[in-house]
Design an enzyme around this catalytic site. Structure first.
Site, short mmCIF file in Angstrom:
data_model
loop_
_atom_site.label_atom_id
_atom_site.label_comp_id
_atom_site.label_asym_id
_atom_site.label_seq_id
_atom_site.Cartn_x
_atom_site.Cartn_y
_atom_site.Cartn_z
N ARG A 154 3.02 -5.23 -6.64
CA ARG A 154 3.40 -5.34 -7.24
C ARG A 154 3.74 -6.77 -7.58
O ARG A 154 4.38 -7.26 -8.64
CB ARG A 154 5.08 -5.09 -7.64
CG ARG A 154 4.95 -3.34 -7.74
CD ARG A 154 5.88 -2.16 -7.15
NE ARG A 154 5.58 -0.45 -8.05
CZ ARG A 154 4.79 -0.38 -9.41
NH1 ARG A 154 5.01 -1.16 -10.25
NH2 ARG A 154 5.48 1.04 -9.08
N VAL B 49 2.05 -1.98 7.10
CA VAL B 49 1.20 -0.55 6.70
C VAL B 49 -0.17 -0.71 5.95
O VAL B 49 -1.63 -0.84 5.97
CB VAL B 49 1.22 0.36 7.07
CG1 VAL B 49 0.52 1.90 6.15
CG2 VAL B 49 2.65 1.13 7.75
N TYR C 106 17.29 8.50 8.62
CA TYR C 106 16.30 8.84 9.79
C TYR C 106 16.38 8.95 11.58
O TYR C 106 16.61 7.89 11.64
CB TYR C 106 15.43 7.77 9.68
CG TYR C 106 14.06 7.81 9.39
CD1 TYR C 106 13.97 9.21 10.52
CD2 TYR C 106 13.23 7.47 9.60
CE1 TYR C 106 12.36 9.90 11.17
CE2 TYR C 106 11.90 7.95 9.44
CZ TYR C 106 11.10 8.74 10.76
OH TYR C 106 10.18 9.06 10.18
#
Length: 313
Positions: free
Chosen positions: A169, A149, A47
């Protein structure tokens, strides 16, 4: 200054020249900086930083004290406490930010919490409101809700009068997500059963997108901003057509400066006042000294946390 510099896939605490602010930039002494998945991806070579940002110093959000300003800066001056969104370079003792992506810190807010605010709350605001058109009374599903987020999105949606179902999860974190403002929190399959949803904030990606489409209401929207579960999925296009639904995706970091400034203006107008009033909070999972950023990156990559990982100067 010293900074966490990328050297052959590892971070090295190294000396670098102090940055100098350009005409519309602010030079900030970093007191704390948030750690995000994009930082880990940048460290791994996956990235790259956007043009104009340091290509070897990660870090996209910070809080600190203004040291100097460029000749055209009007909103800030030396000594101001600020939080900022940057394209890179936050994991250092000093960083520069465009004036339009710098926000004033509420008086009572500490640097640790402020450093975890800009990236995640701006991302959540943009995805749900600017692009997703979320309205009071609508139903929202937030997947991968225990991350930065996700916790921001739960709070913002609840504050706007939407009802929120959170998906996670980790069974142990579900009660915490309800405490953040979700009306319900479940493991992924059970969360989908709480539909239909008007808006799905998809922070996981992969097959979750197709599963969410099946649980959308008519004219529902899916906002894809995370790919941890994969970059591809299969979609039933007849469902998309029949529901008159919309699927869209977004990233924040690589946008042109003018677009970022527009989003940040909305955050300053609508979100920062809620933060200052104590109606929003930045949950912090762990803190690390700034010079031990690699430990913080490993903790982020391990998962199973609620909220943000923060580096402290």
């Amino acid at each position: 200054m010293y900074a966490n510099c990328i050297r052959e896939g590892e971070l090295a605490w190294s000396q670098r020249p102090d940055p100098t602010p350009k005409d519309r930039q602010v030079l900030i002494e970093v007191r704390a900086a948030g750690v995000n998945a994009a930082d880990v991806l940048q460290l791994r070579g996956n990235y790259p930083a956007p043009p104009g940002s340091p290509d070897d110093i990660p870090g996209m959000e910070l809080a600190g004290v203004v040291q100097a300003v460029g000749s055209e800066v009007r909103r800030f001056s030396a000594g101001d406490r600020v939080m900022a969104l940057v394209g890179g370079g936050a994991h250092a003792q000093l960083a520069v930010a465009d004036e339009g992506t710098v926000l004033p810190m509420p008086d009572q807010l500490e640097f640790t919490a402020a450093a975890g605010f800009p990236e995640v709350f701006t991302t959540a605001w943009d995805a749900m409101f600017d692009q997703g058109g979320l309205k009071p009374g609508e139903r929202v599903l937030v997947t991968g809700a225990a991350g930065g987020v996700g916790t921001a999105a739960i709070q913002l949606a609840a504050a706007a009068g939407a009802s929120v179902v959170a998906s996670c999860r980790n069974q142990d974190l579900l009660a915490d997500l309800i405490a953040m403002g979700a009306e319900a929190a479940h493991l992924p399959d059970a969360a989908l059963e709480r539909g239909p949803f008007d808006l799905v904030l998809e922070l996981v990606g992969g097959d979750g997108v197709g599963a969410a489409l099946a649980r959308l209401s008519t004219r529902g929207r899916i906002s894809v901003i995370g790919l941890g579960a994969g970059r591809s999925t299969q979609l039933d296009l007849s469902l998309l057509m029949g529901k008159r639904a919309r699927i869209f995706g977004s990233t924040l970091r690589a946008r042109p400066a003018a677009e970022k400034e527009m989003v940040m203006a909305g955050v300053q107008r609508h979100v920062v006042p809620l933060l200052g009033a104590g109606r929003l909070r930045v949950p912090v999972a762990a803190t690390y000294p700034l010079h031990q950023a690699e430990d913080a990156y490993r903790r982020l990559s391990a998962g199973g946390k609620l909220g943000k990982i923060i580096l402290i100067a």
